[in-house]
Design a protein around this motif. Structure first.
Motif, PDB file in Angstrom:
ATOM      1  N   TYR A 112       0.809  -1.217   0.000  1.00 40.96           N
ATOM      2  CA  TYR A 112       0.000   0.000   0.000  1.00 40.96           C
ATOM      3  C   TYR A 112       0.843   1.267   0.000  1.00 40.96           C
ATOM      4  O   TYR A 112       0.396   2.305  -0.505  1.00 40.96           O
ATOM      5  CB  TYR A 112      -1.000  -0.028   1.162  1.00 40.96           C
ATOM      6  N   ARG A 113       2.058   1.187   0.494  1.00 38.74           N
ATOM      7  CA  ARG A 113       2.948   2.337   0.349  1.00 38.74           C
ATOM      8  C   ARG A 113       3.311   2.530  -1.119  1.00 38.74           C
ATOM      9  O   ARG A 113       3.401   3.651  -1.609  1.00 38.74           O
ATOM     10  CB  ARG A 113       4.208   2.135   1.189  1.00 38.74           C
ATOM     11  N   ALA A 114       3.485   1.423  -1.823  1.00 39.40           N
ATOM     12  CA  ALA A 114       3.787   1.500  -3.250  1.00 39.40           C
ATOM     13  C   ALA A 114       2.604   2.066  -4.019  1.00 39.40           C
ATOM     14  O   ALA A 114       2.750   2.869  -4.944  1.00 39.40           O
ATOM     15  CB  ALA A 114       4.154   0.115  -3.790  1.00 39.40           C
ATOM     16  N   ILE A 115       1.387   1.652  -3.605  1.00 43.01           N
ATOM     17  CA  ILE A 115       0.190   2.182  -4.255  1.00 43.01           C
ATOM     18  C   ILE A 115       0.084   3.679  -4.018  1.00 43.01           C
ATOM     19  O   ILE A 115      -0.217   4.451  -4.928  1.00 43.01           O
ATOM     20  CB  ILE A 115      -1.071   1.458  -3.723  1.00 43.01           C
ATOM     21  N   ALA A 116       0.335   4.093  -2.786  1.00 46.31           N
ATOM     22  CA  ALA A 116       0.246   5.522  -2.465  1.00 46.31           C
ATOM     23  C   ALA A 116       1.222   6.333  -3.303  1.00 46.31           C
ATOM     24  O   ALA A 116       0.931   7.465  -3.702  1.00 46.31           O
ATOM     25  CB  ALA A 116       0.528   5.740  -0.976  1.00 46.31           C
ATOM     26  N   ASP A 117       2.366   5.761  -3.590  1.00 47.80           N
ATOM     27  CA  ASP A 117       3.377   6.465  -4.376  1.00 47.80           C
ATOM     28  C   ASP A 117       3.058   6.459  -5.860  1.00 47.80           C
ATOM     29  O   ASP A 117       3.581   7.281  -6.613  1.00 47.80           O
ATOM     30  CB  ASP A 117       4.755   5.834  -4.159  1.00 47.80           C
ATOM     31  N   ASN A 118       2.225   5.510  -6.305  1.00 47.79           N
ATOM     32  CA  ASN A 118       2.002   5.322  -7.740  1.00 47.79           C
ATOM     33  C   ASN A 118       0.568   5.486  -8.190  1.00 47.79           C
ATOM     34  O   ASN A 118       0.289   5.432  -9.385  1.00 47.79           O
ATOM     35  CB  ASN A 118       2.500   3.926  -8.163  1.00 47.79           C
ATOM     36  N   LEU A 119      -0.356   5.678  -7.250  1.00 48.04           N
ATOM     37  CA  LEU A 119      -1.764   5.794  -7.617  1.00 48.04           C
ATOM     38  C   LEU A 119      -2.201   7.251  -7.598  1.00 48.04           C
ATOM     39  O   LEU A 119      -1.954   7.972  -6.631  1.00 48.04           O
ATOM     40  CB  LEU A 119      -2.637   4.977  -6.646  1.00 48.04           C
ATOM     41  N   LEU A 120      -2.860   7.664  -8.657  1.00 44.13           N
ATOM     42  CA  LEU A 120      -3.429   9.005  -8.740  1.00 44.13           C
ATOM     43  C   LEU A 120      -4.895   8.876  -9.115  1.00 44.13           C
ATOM     44  O   LEU A 120      -5.234   8.264 -10.130  1.00 44.13           O
ATOM     45  CB  LEU A 120      -2.700   9.838  -9.796  1.00 44.13           C
ATOM     46  N   THR A 121      -5.770   9.413  -8.280  1.00 41.91           N
ATOM     47  CA  THR A 121      -7.194   9.449  -8.593  1.00 41.91           C
ATOM     48  C   THR A 121      -7.559  10.869  -8.987  1.00 41.91           C
ATOM     49  O   THR A 121      -7.330  11.812  -8.232  1.00 41.91           O
ATOM     50  CB  THR A 121      -8.034   9.005  -7.380  1.00 41.91           C
ATOM     51  N   VAL A 122      -8.095  11.027 -10.184  1.00 43.93           N
ATOM     52  CA  VAL A 122      -8.446  12.337 -10.716  1.00 43.93           C
ATOM     53  C   VAL A 122      -9.966  12.441 -10.765  1.00 43.93           C
ATOM     54  O   VAL A 122     -10.628  11.669 -11.454  1.00 43.93           O
ATOM     55  CB  VAL A 122      -7.869  12.549 -12.132  1.00 43.93           C
ATOM     56  N   LEU A 135      -7.867  13.609 -21.059  1.00 43.74           N
ATOM     57  CA  LEU A 135      -7.658  12.852 -19.823  1.00 43.74           C
ATOM     58  C   LEU A 135      -7.200  11.435 -20.106  1.00 43.74           C
ATOM     59  O   LEU A 135      -6.219  10.957 -19.535  1.00 43.74           O
ATOM     60  CB  LEU A 135      -8.959  12.816 -19.010  1.00 43.74           C
ATOM     61  N   TYR A 136      -7.908  10.753 -20.986  1.00 44.90           N
ATOM     62  CA  TYR A 136      -7.594   9.348 -21.225  1.00 44.90           C
ATOM     63  C   TYR A 136      -6.309   9.171 -22.040  1.00 44.90           C
ATOM     64  O   TYR A 136      -5.565   8.213 -21.834  1.00 44.90           O
ATOM     65  CB  TYR A 136      -8.781   8.653 -21.891  1.00 44.90           C
ATOM     66  N   LYS A 137      -6.049  10.107 -22.930  1.00 42.78           N
ATOM     67  CA  LYS A 137      -4.775  10.060 -23.650  1.00 42.78           C
ATOM     68  C   LYS A 137      -3.600  10.297 -22.696  1.00 42.78           C
ATOM     69  O   LYS A 137      -2.561   9.640 -22.793  1.00 42.78           O
ATOM     70  CB  LYS A 137      -4.758  11.095 -24.771  1.00 42.78           C
ATOM     71  N   ALA A 138      -3.784  11.253 -21.766  1.00 43.34           N
ATOM     72  CA  ALA A 138      -2.733  11.549 -20.795  1.00 43.34           C
ATOM     73  C   ALA A 138      -2.497  10.358 -19.876  1.00 43.34           C
ATOM     74  O   ALA A 138      -1.353  10.030 -19.540  1.00 43.34           O
ATOM     75  CB  ALA A 138      -3.093  12.781 -19.982  1.00 43.34           C
ATOM     76  N   ARG A 139      -3.570   9.710 -19.440  1.00 49.21           N
ATOM     77  CA  ARG A 139      -3.404   8.530 -18.583  1.00 49.21           C
ATOM     78  C   ARG A 139      -2.607   7.447 -19.309  1.00 49.21           C
ATOM     79  O   ARG A 139      -1.684   6.855 -18.734  1.00 49.21           O
ATOM     80  CB  ARG A 139      -4.774   7.979 -18.177  1.00 49.21           C
ATOM     81  N   ARG A 140      -2.946   7.190 -20.559  1.00 52.47           N
ATOM     82  CA  ARG A 140      -2.235   6.163 -21.308  1.00 52.47           C
ATOM     83  C   ARG A 140      -0.759   6.527 -21.474  1.00 52.47           C
ATOM     84  O   ARG A 140       0.123   5.679 -21.331  1.00 52.47           O
ATOM     85  CB  ARG A 140      -2.887   5.961 -22.676  1.00 52.47           C
ATOM     86  N   ALA A 141      -0.491   7.804 -21.752  1.00 53.51           N
ATOM     87  CA  ALA A 141       0.893   8.238 -21.952  1.00 53.51           C
ATOM     88  C   ALA A 141       1.711   8.088 -20.680  1.00 53.51           C
ATOM     89  O   ALA A 141       2.858   7.620 -20.716  1.00 53.51           O
ATOM     90  CB  ALA A 141       0.910   9.694 -22.425  1.00 53.51           C
ATOM     91  N   VAL A 142       1.138   8.469 -19.524  1.00 52.68           N
ATOM     92  CA  VAL A 142       1.860   8.340 -18.252  1.00 52.68           C
ATOM     93  C   VAL A 142       2.148   6.875 -17.957  1.00 52.68           C
ATOM     94  O   VAL A 142       3.265   6.515 -17.554  1.00 52.68           O
ATOM     95  CB  VAL A 142       1.049   8.973 -17.100  1.00 52.68           C
ATOM     96  N   GLN A 143       1.166   6.023 -18.162  1.00 49.52           N
ATOM     97  CA  GLN A 143       1.343   4.609 -17.834  1.00 49.52           C
ATOM     98  C   GLN A 143       2.305   3.911 -18.791  1.00 49.52           C
ATOM     99  O   GLN A 143       2.977   2.962 -18.409  1.00 49.52           O
ATOM    100  CB  GLN A 143      -0.013   3.911 -17.815  1.00 49.52           C
ATOM    101  N   GLU A 144       2.385   4.392 -20.027  1.00 50.30           N
ATOM    102  CA  GLU A 144       3.358   3.827 -20.966  1.00 50.30           C
ATOM    103  C   GLU A 144       4.780   4.209 -20.574  1.00 50.30           C
ATOM    104  O   GLU A 144       5.708   3.401 -20.670  1.00 50.30           O
ATOM    105  CB  GLU A 144       3.057   4.304 -22.391  1.00 50.30           C
ATOM    106  N   LYS A 145       4.953   5.454 -20.123  1.00 47.60           N
ATOM    107  CA  LYS A 145       6.281   5.920 -19.737  1.00 47.60           C
ATOM    108  C   LYS A 145       6.671   5.476 -18.331  1.00 47.60           C
ATOM    109  O   LYS A 145       7.848   5.343 -18.020  1.00 47.60           O
ATOM    110  CB  LYS A 145       6.332   7.452 -19.821  1.00 47.60           C
ATOM    111  N   GLY A 151       4.616   1.515 -13.586  1.00 43.66           N
ATOM    112  CA  GLY A 151       4.128   1.280 -12.232  1.00 43.66           C
ATOM    113  C   GLY A 151       3.007   2.222 -11.815  1.00 43.66           C
ATOM    114  O   GLY A 151       2.330   1.979 -10.812  1.00 43.66           O
ATOM    115  N   LYS A 152       2.800   3.278 -12.579  1.00 45.90           N
ATOM    116  CA  LYS A 152       1.796   4.271 -12.206  1.00 45.90           C
ATOM    117  C   LYS A 152       0.386   3.779 -12.556  1.00 45.90           C
ATOM    118  O   LYS A 152       0.170   3.159 -13.591  1.00 45.90           O
ATOM    119  CB  LYS A 152       2.047   5.602 -12.919  1.00 45.90           C
ATOM    120  N   GLN A 153      -0.554   4.080 -11.668  1.00 44.73           N
ATOM    121  CA  GLN A 153      -1.957   3.769 -11.913  1.00 44.73           C
ATOM    122  C   GLN A 153      -2.762   5.063 -11.751  1.00 44.73           C
ATOM    123  O   GLN A 153      -2.658   5.733 -10.739  1.00 44.73           O
ATOM    124  CB  GLN A 153      -2.471   2.725 -10.928  1.00 44.73           C
ATOM    125  N   ILE A 154      -3.548   5.383 -12.753  1.00 52.08           N
ATOM    126  CA  ILE A 154      -4.351   6.606 -12.723  1.00 52.08           C
ATOM    127  C   ILE A 154      -5.817   6.237 -12.887  1.00 52.08           C
ATOM    128  O   ILE A 154      -6.195   5.591 -13.863  1.00 52.08           O
ATOM    129  CB  ILE A 154      -3.915   7.578 -13.830  1.00 52.08           C
TER     130      ILE A 154
END
Length: 312
Positions: free
Chosen positions: A82-92, A106-116, A119-122
């Protein structure tokens, strides 16, 4: 069960000496004894006994060494997860009424962040009700809102962003006027601003103050039309676009004409004035705090890049 007591018991089990174990734990001997008794009370059995005046583990105590070790390992794994989730999870969170201008970005930006950053989850969630204003943003009902300013307003006079907020331009869009059947101008082939002299334009509450701020009535007056701006407590855009305007007028951004089926409804007509085109510059707005977080910064950077590319 207090896992700290379990950890203390495991240290004691390794030492079988209260004083030595307490020293390792940086607590007092009486405190360690009390915590072990509390653990025994919770388990309903003795973990520590005595043999020839020395502390020893009971059979249950020996068994609990294994159980407690597994418990602590499990708890540590959960904490790490859950510390890892807190560091990598963003709820918009975004208001439903703001989605037409933002959803693609929004959805294009989410895909771009997760591709780069794999570990990030938006997560993108929508909030119903009147949450599409910068006031709602300031009250933390939203993470991102869309704010508009008429294109004829000079940059130095644009005052959309309060202290602690920032944003970037998403797009410029034509704003059409809206009327329902029964309006005297409904069948007119062409309409000028002066034809609306004496009319009332009914606005959704989330943009009413923006129209006042941008001097829309003054713009009409310069073209020979005295109009009044008015609003009501519409629950959302669905209620607004189903309203019978009668002799009043509404407004509708071009994006929303097909979205709400206005172009397919016989009782509605969206139109432009021949001599007074209305355009709004729409901005994505968010707080300084949102943009300051690592995940928020990455997300905003991608949104800005995509919006810039789409504007050409």
């Amino acid at each position: 069960m207090d896992t700290r007591h379990v950890e203390e018991f495991l240290v004691f089990a390794a030492e079988l000496n209260y004083s030595t174990a307490a020293k390792r734990l940086f607590i007092t001997r009486p405190t360690l004894s009390e915590h072990i008794r509390e653990l025994e009370d919770e388990l309903g059995c003795e973990l520590v006994g005595k043999q020839q005046g020395k502390a020893m583990l009971t059979p249950a105590g020996k068994r609990f060494v294994q159980t407690g070790t597994h418990l602590i390992e499990s708890v540590q794994a959960i904490i790490g997860e859950y510390r890892a989730i807190a560091d990598n999870l963003l709820t918009v969170t975004i208001a439903q009424t703001n989605l037409p201008w933002l959803e693609s970005i929004l959805y294009k930006a989410r895909r771009a962040v997760q591709e780069k950053h794999p570990g990030k989850q938006i997560e993108i969630v929508t909030a119903s009700g009147p949450c599409s204003t910068t006031d709602a943003l300031a009250e933390q009902q939203n993470d991102i809102v869309v704010a508009g300013c008429k294109s004829y307003v000079a940059s130095p006079k644009r005052q959309m962003l309060a202290e602690g907020m920032q944003g970037f331009k998403v797009r410029t869009e034509e704003i059409k006027l809206l009327m329902t059947r029964g309006n005297p101008l409904f069948e007119a082939s062409s309409i000028n601003a002066a034809d609306l002299d004496g009319a009332t334009i009914m606005l959704p509450p989330d943009i009413y103050h923006g129209y006042l701020r941008d001097g829309v009535a003054d713009r009409f007056a310069a073209c020979g039309a005295r109009i009044a701006l008015q609003t009501m407590s519409f629950a959302d855009h669905f209620e607004y676009f189903s309203y019978d305007f009668q002799e009043m007028f509404g407004i509708v951004p071009t994006t929303l004409v097909p979205r709400f089926g206005i172009d397919a409804r016989e009782e509605c007509r969206a139109f432009s004035l021949d001599d007074l085109p209305l355009e709004t510059d729409f901005y994505a707005v968010y707080t300084d705090g949102f943009a300051a977080s690592e995940n928020g910064r990455l997300f905003v950077e991608e949104m800005q890049r995509i919006a810039s590319e789409e504007q050409g």
